[in-house]
Design an enzyme around this catalytic site. Structure first.
Site, PDB file in Angstrom:
ATOM      1  N   GLY A  13     -13.484  32.323  33.254  1.00 13.97           N
ATOM      2  CA  GLY A  13     -14.652  31.895  32.481  1.00 13.97           C
ATOM      3  C   GLY A  13     -15.911  31.654  33.287  1.00 13.97           C
ATOM      4  N   ASN A  15     -18.359  33.732  33.746  1.00 16.49           N
ATOM      5  CA  ASN A  15     -19.492  34.231  32.945  1.00 16.49           C
ATOM      6  C   ASN A  15     -19.782  33.299  31.768  1.00 16.49           C
ATOM      7  OD1 ASN A  15     -20.617  37.034  33.768  1.00 16.49           O
ATOM      8  ND2 ASN A  15     -18.408  37.138  34.163  1.00 16.49           N
ATOM      9  N   LEU A  85      -9.454  39.776  27.034  1.00 20.63           N
ATOM     10  CA  LEU A  85      -8.591  40.936  27.287  1.00 20.63           C
ATOM     11  C   LEU A  85      -7.880  41.485  26.060  1.00 20.63           C
ATOM     12  CD1 LEU A  85      -7.112  39.963  30.759  1.00 20.63           C
ATOM     13  CD2 LEU A  85      -9.005  41.503  30.220  1.00 20.63           C
ATOM     14  N   LYS A  86      -8.058  40.824  24.912  1.00 13.83           N
ATOM     15  CA  LYS A  86      -7.397  41.372  23.722  1.00 13.83           C
ATOM     16  C   LYS A  86      -8.372  42.281  22.964  1.00 13.83           C
ATOM     17  CE  LYS A  86      -5.504  39.974  19.275  1.00 13.83           C
ATOM     18  NZ  LYS A  86      -4.899  41.281  19.103  1.00 13.83           N
ATOM     19  N   ILE A  88     -10.386  43.638  20.039  1.00 14.57           N
ATOM     20  CA  ILE A  88     -10.912  42.938  18.855  1.00 14.57           C
ATOM     21  C   ILE A  88     -10.451  43.683  17.599  1.00 14.57           C
ATOM     22  CG2 ILE A  88     -13.032  42.226  17.658  1.00 14.57           C
ATOM     23  CD1 ILE A  88     -12.608  40.734  20.264  1.00 14.57           C
ATOM     24  N   ASN A 102     -19.967  42.929  24.935  1.00 19.02           N
ATOM     25  CA  ASN A 102     -18.976  42.797  26.005  1.00 19.02           C
ATOM     26  C   ASN A 102     -19.631  43.162  27.333  1.00 19.02           C
ATOM     27  OD1 ASN A 102     -16.374  42.490  27.228  1.00 19.02           O
ATOM     28  ND2 ASN A 102     -16.195  44.725  27.287  1.00 19.02           N
ATOM     29  N   HIS A 104     -18.665  44.804  31.095  1.00 16.10           N
ATOM     30  CA  HIS A 104     -17.624  45.535  31.806  1.00 16.10           C
ATOM     31  C   HIS A 104     -18.042  45.675  33.271  1.00 16.10           C
ATOM     32  CE1 HIS A 104     -14.153  48.149  32.123  1.00 16.10           C
ATOM     33  NE2 HIS A 104     -14.882  48.897  32.925  1.00 16.10           N
ATOM     34  N   ASP A 145     -14.096  49.703  25.460  1.00 12.92           N
ATOM     35  CA  ASP A 145     -15.219  50.065  26.344  1.00 12.92           C
ATOM     36  C   ASP A 145     -16.009  51.291  25.887  1.00 12.92           C
ATOM     37  OD1 ASP A 145     -14.399  47.994  28.048  1.00 12.92           O
ATOM     38  OD2 ASP A 145     -13.016  49.316  29.100  1.00 12.92           O
TER      39      ASP A 145
HETATM   40  C1  GRF Z   1     -15.823  40.017  34.401  1.00 11.27           C
HETATM   41  O1  GRF Z   1     -15.746  40.820  35.538  1.00 11.27           O
HETATM   42  C2  GRF Z   1     -16.189  40.846  33.206  1.00 11.27           C
HETATM   43  O2  GRF Z   1     -16.947  41.964  33.539  1.00 11.27           O
HETATM   44  C3  GRF Z   1     -14.870  41.289  32.678  1.00 11.27           C
HETATM   45  O3  GRF Z   1     -13.997  40.221  32.927  1.00 11.27           O
HETATM   46  C4  GRF Z   1     -14.455  39.452  34.027  1.00 11.27           C
HETATM   47  C5  GRF Z   1     -14.514  38.024  33.591  1.00 11.27           C
HETATM   48  O4  GRF Z   1     -14.709  37.148  34.665  1.00 11.27           O
HETATM   49  N1  GRF Z   1     -14.963  41.700  31.306  1.00 11.27           N
HETATM   50  P1  GRF Z   1     -14.907  35.589  34.403  1.00 11.27           P
HETATM   51  O5  GRF Z   1     -13.670  35.075  33.675  1.00 11.27           O
HETATM   52  O6  GRF Z   1     -16.149  35.429  33.588  1.00 11.27           O
HETATM   53  O7  GRF Z   1     -15.043  35.004  35.768  1.00 11.27           O
END
Ligand code: GRF
Length: 191
Positions: A13, A15, A85-86, A88, A102, A104, A145
């Site tokens: 988490g 981000n 990771l699931k 949607i 999202n 990536h 993606d």
């Molecule tokens: C990030 O690299 C994002 O691009 C990907 O999952 C990762 C999440 O990292 N979808 P965090 O949990 O926010 O550290």
């Protein structure tokens, strides 16, 4: 009325944290909730002192309509995936058409698709001796993606970069750009 955001997270988490802090005290945008499909996700610890709830929902809750009810009760305008990771479910994709973003950790369409997440992406980038990688922020559709790309930013790679070095470069870009792009997207496209 402020635009209302829910963030979906499966892992650490980082981000989500950057987003949450960026929008604290923002006059137009408010993070309302964080939803995680993994009980042991790092986000629960990270967010323990935050003023918004981190809600655990099982994978079944995503497929049986429970999540949709939560989002409707919270009047959510935009869903932001941050390491979720699931896949949607299509019910949610249809309901929140062009309202799910999202991020990536590569330059899509390269290094995307099922199984391409986290360190797997950076390992593949390294194995192919890429001279650059980057981030892609895109809309979510019914495939992994493949939704419309909203923003990309690249960074140069050195052949001496380890996978961890690549991961670090990418995470720095993510933290720098994701909140700004979310803000711009809401400002221009969420009425
Ligand atoms: C990030 O690299 C994002 O691009 C990907 O999952 C990762 C999440 O990292 N979808 P965090 O949990 O926010 O550290």
């Amino acid at each position: 009325m402020k635009k209302r955001v829910s963030i979906f997270v499966s892992g650490s988490g980082s981000n989500a944290e950057v987003l949450y802090k960026y929008f604290q005290n923002n006059e137009q945008i408010e993070v309302i909730s964080i939803i995680s499909n993994r009980k042991e996700a790092g986000i629960f610890h990270r967010a323990r002192n935050w003023t918004i709830p981190v809600i655990y929902c099982s994978n079944a809750d995503f497929d049986n309509g429970h999540i949709l009810r939560i989002l409707e009760e919270e009047n959510i305008d935009l869903i932001v995936l941050a390491g979720f990771l699931k896949k949607i479910p299509s019910e949610l994709v249809n309901k929140y058409d062009k309202k799910i973003l999202n991020i990536h950790p590569a330059l899509l369409p390269k290094y995307g698709g099922k199984g391409m997440y986290g360190i797997h992406v950076h390992t593949a980038v390294k194995e192919n001796h890429e001279t650059e990688s980057g981030i892609t922020i895109h809309l979510v559709d019914n495939e992994f993606d493949s939704g419309k790309i909203v923003f990309q930013k690249s960074c140069p790679l050195l052949q001496t970069d380890t996978t961890e070095d690549i991961a670090h470069k990418i995470q720095t870009l993510e933290h720098q750009y994701y909140p700004v792009v979310v803000k711009e997207y809401i400002t221009h496209y969420i009425i």
